[in-house]
Design a protein around this motif. Structure first.
Motif, short mmCIF file in Angstrom:
data_model
loop_
_atom_site.label_atom_id
_atom_site.label_comp_id
_atom_site.label_asym_id
_atom_site.label_seq_id
_atom_site.Cartn_x
_atom_site.Cartn_y
_atom_site.Cartn_z
N ALA A 315 0.84 -1.20 0.00
CA ALA A 315 0.00 0.00 0.00
C ALA A 315 0.88 1.25 0.00
O ALA A 315 1.10 1.88 1.04
CB ALA A 315 -0.93 -0.01 1.21
N GLY A 317 0.20 4.13 -1.27
CA GLY A 317 -0.59 5.32 -0.99
C GLY A 317 -0.88 5.55 0.47
O GLY A 317 -1.34 6.64 0.85
N GLU A 318 -0.65 4.57 1.34
CA GLU A 318 -0.91 4.72 2.76
C GLU A 318 0.33 5.10 3.56
O GLU A 318 0.28 5.18 4.79
CB GLU A 318 -1.51 3.42 3.33
CG GLU A 318 -2.85 3.06 2.72
CD GLU A 318 -3.42 1.78 3.32
OE1 GLU A 318 -2.77 1.22 4.23
OE2 GLU A 318 -4.51 1.35 2.87
N LEU A 319 1.44 5.31 2.88
CA LEU A 319 2.66 5.70 3.58
C LEU A 319 2.53 7.11 4.14
O LEU A 319 1.84 7.96 3.58
CB LEU A 319 3.86 5.65 2.62
CG LEU A 319 4.34 4.26 2.19
CD1 LEU A 319 5.37 4.41 1.08
CD2 LEU A 319 4.95 3.52 3.38
N SER A 324 6.94 8.97 2.11
CA SER A 324 6.62 8.88 0.69
C SER A 324 7.42 9.90 -0.12
O SER A 324 7.91 9.60 -1.23
CB SER A 324 5.12 9.09 0.48
OG SER A 324 4.75 8.85 -0.86
N ASN A 354 5.22 -4.64 6.36
CA ASN A 354 4.73 -4.10 7.62
C ASN A 354 5.83 -3.29 8.30
O ASN A 354 6.91 -3.80 8.59
CB ASN A 354 4.27 -5.23 8.55
CG ASN A 354 3.02 -5.92 8.03
OD1 ASN A 354 2.22 -5.30 7.35
ND2 ASN A 354 2.87 -7.20 8.34
N GLU A 413 1.15 5.50 11.89
CA GLU A 413 1.14 6.65 11.00
C GLU A 413 0.78 6.20 9.60
O GLU A 413 1.35 5.24 9.08
CB GLU A 413 2.50 7.35 11.00
CG GLU A 413 2.82 8.05 12.29
CD GLU A 413 4.01 8.97 12.14
OE1 GLU A 413 4.38 9.25 10.98
OE2 GLU A 413 4.57 9.40 13.16
N THR A 414 -0.11 6.91 8.97
CA THR A 414 -0.48 6.65 7.59
C THR A 414 -0.54 7.98 6.85
O THR A 414 -0.58 9.05 7.45
CB THR A 414 -1.84 5.95 7.50
OG1 THR A 414 -2.82 6.76 8.16
CG2 THR A 414 -1.77 4.59 8.16
N GLY A 415 -0.58 7.89 5.54
CA GLY A 415 -0.58 9.10 4.75
C GLY A 415 -1.94 9.76 4.72
O GLY A 415 -2.94 9.26 5.13
#
Length: 415
Positions: A315, A317-319, A324, A354, A413-415
């Motif tokens: 994923a 886009g979820e960084l 990113s 992960n 943490e995600t983007g």
């Protein structure tokens, strides 16, 4: 010593500025002097009740001491010392809490400023008129002083009157010059930054340098990649100008788009530099690219004539945005180095397991590059990885150049 050297302190501009600083202290000391005179009169009056007078005196002392210990008073004294004493004192950090030692030093400075200023003001309003009285007689003016005032014998003698007046004026001038020089030498000691302020200033300077280094990396990676792609496209277009006009047209279009993106990035970075130098703040003109634009980056590199085999898993886009962005710049710099120093094809792998981001670029080596590649680009990649707490390895392996970057992703943490 020449006459000019003797009279130099009296005519220097710095002496007059310091005199203004001292007189400013005298003006600020006037309310304290009036308050002291009022209480002295009350204490001299036997009819005034002593408990009430002493109670009022205690309250007055406490109220008079409060401004001396305020942080704002120290800031005002620092501004006055910088402007009038020409002392290089740093601006006090607004967000830093002043410690007790700094407050005591500032209070001592303010007390000395008021005391010396009061003395200079008293000397100015007493010695200066007296000197003018002594100098008035020899030039034919009637000073209005009689024998009964005690000055008659001096005024009656023109030489003695002139000498006395000059001595008073010169003595006052040297006293002001000496006190001003003493104030200028003591200001850094009593108004200088505390250890905490020095540490805060060093941290702020380190943060500014780190931000400038980051902007330099952004500029290097973005413009360097754009120039590399444009150079390769221009070379290919020149070779196929007559044989394949359509390819030439596509190459010129790619050069135009790449240059436009590079100009946007350049404008963005220069705008941030102007802001960091104290210029007006403005909205960013170009958002920083992330791995969401990886497909476009690979397509531009392929259009420049470098074969790229790309594989993305996970994923992306979820960084987090920071990870990113740095990942995009690492891939960009790796592709730029491959185009400049290596030979295709380039194998690109981007994985998001992960808790991390894994990037690997592999390409062939040219003869001149077999000894290894370095330079600012690879150093910038290492800096990006280290700032995020990751690892980077780069070097030749089995006649191939391999770059591996591992970036941690903070949990949650995600983007």
């Amino acid at each position: 010593m020449s006459l000019r050297g003797v009279l130099g302190p009296l005519v220097r501009g710095s002496t007059w500025r310091r005199a203004v600083f001292l007189l400013l202290g005298g003006v600020l000391a006037l309310p304290y002097a009036l308050l002291a005179a009022a209480f002295a009169q009350m204490l001299a009056n036997d009819d005034a009740p002593r408990p009430v007078v002493f109670g009022l005196l205690l309250v007055a002392v406490l109220l008079a001491a409060v401004p001396v210990f305020l942080a704002g008073s120290r800031a005002l004294e620092i501004a006055a010392a910088r402007a009038l004493l020409a002392v290089d004192l740093p601006e006090p950090a607004a967000e830093h809490r002043i410690d007790r030692e700094t407050r005591v030093r500032a209070a001592l400075w303010i007390a000395l400023h008021l005391l010396t200023g009061g003395l200079v003001l008293f000397a100015a309003i007493s010695a200066l008129p007296m000197a003018l009285v002594f100098l008035a007689g020899p030039i034919g003016l009637d000073p209005g002083v009689s024998q009964a005032n005690g000055f008659g014998p001096l005024i009656a003698n023109p030489v003695g009157a002139t000498l006395t007046g000059v001595v008073l004026l010169v003595g006052l001038g040297y006293a002001v010059a000496g006190l001003g020089a003493l104030a200028a030498s003591m200001a850094p000691v009593l108004l200088g930054p505390s250890q905490g302020e020095r540490i805060a200033a060093l941290e702020a300077r380190a943060a500014r340098l780190a931000e400038r280094n980051r902007l330099a990396r952004e500029l290097h990676d973005s413009v360097g990649h754009a120039l590399t792609v444009a150079t390769l496209q221009a070379g290919a277009a020149r070779e196929l100008l007559d044989a394949d006009p359509e390819f030439t047209r596509r190459a010129l279009r790619a050069i135009e788009e790449t240059s436009r993106h590079a100009m946007d990035d350049l404008d963005h970075v220069l705008g941030l530099l102007r802001e960091s130098d104290g210029g007006p703040r403005r909205a960013a003109t170009a958002p920083q690219p992330t791995l969401a634009r990886l497909d476009r980056l690979v397509a531009d590199t392929r259009a420049a004539g470098l074969a790229v085999e790309s594989r993305v898993s996970g994923a992306v886009g979820e960084l987090p945005a920071a990870v990113s962005r740095e990942g995009y710049r690492i891939v960009q710099e790796g592709l730029t180095n491959a185009a400049r120093h290596g030979r295709g094809p380039v194998t690109l792998r981007v994985d998001v397991p992960n808790g991390g981001l894994e990037i690997e670029l592999v390409n062939g080596l040219r003869g001149a590059a077999r000894a290894g590649r370095g330079g600012r680009g690879l150093a910038g990649m290492r800096e990006r990885v280290l700032l995020l707490g990751g690892r980077l390895t780069a070097g030749p392996e089995d006649d191939r150049w391999r770059v591996r970057a591992s970036l941690p992703v903070p949990r949650g943490e995600t983007g």
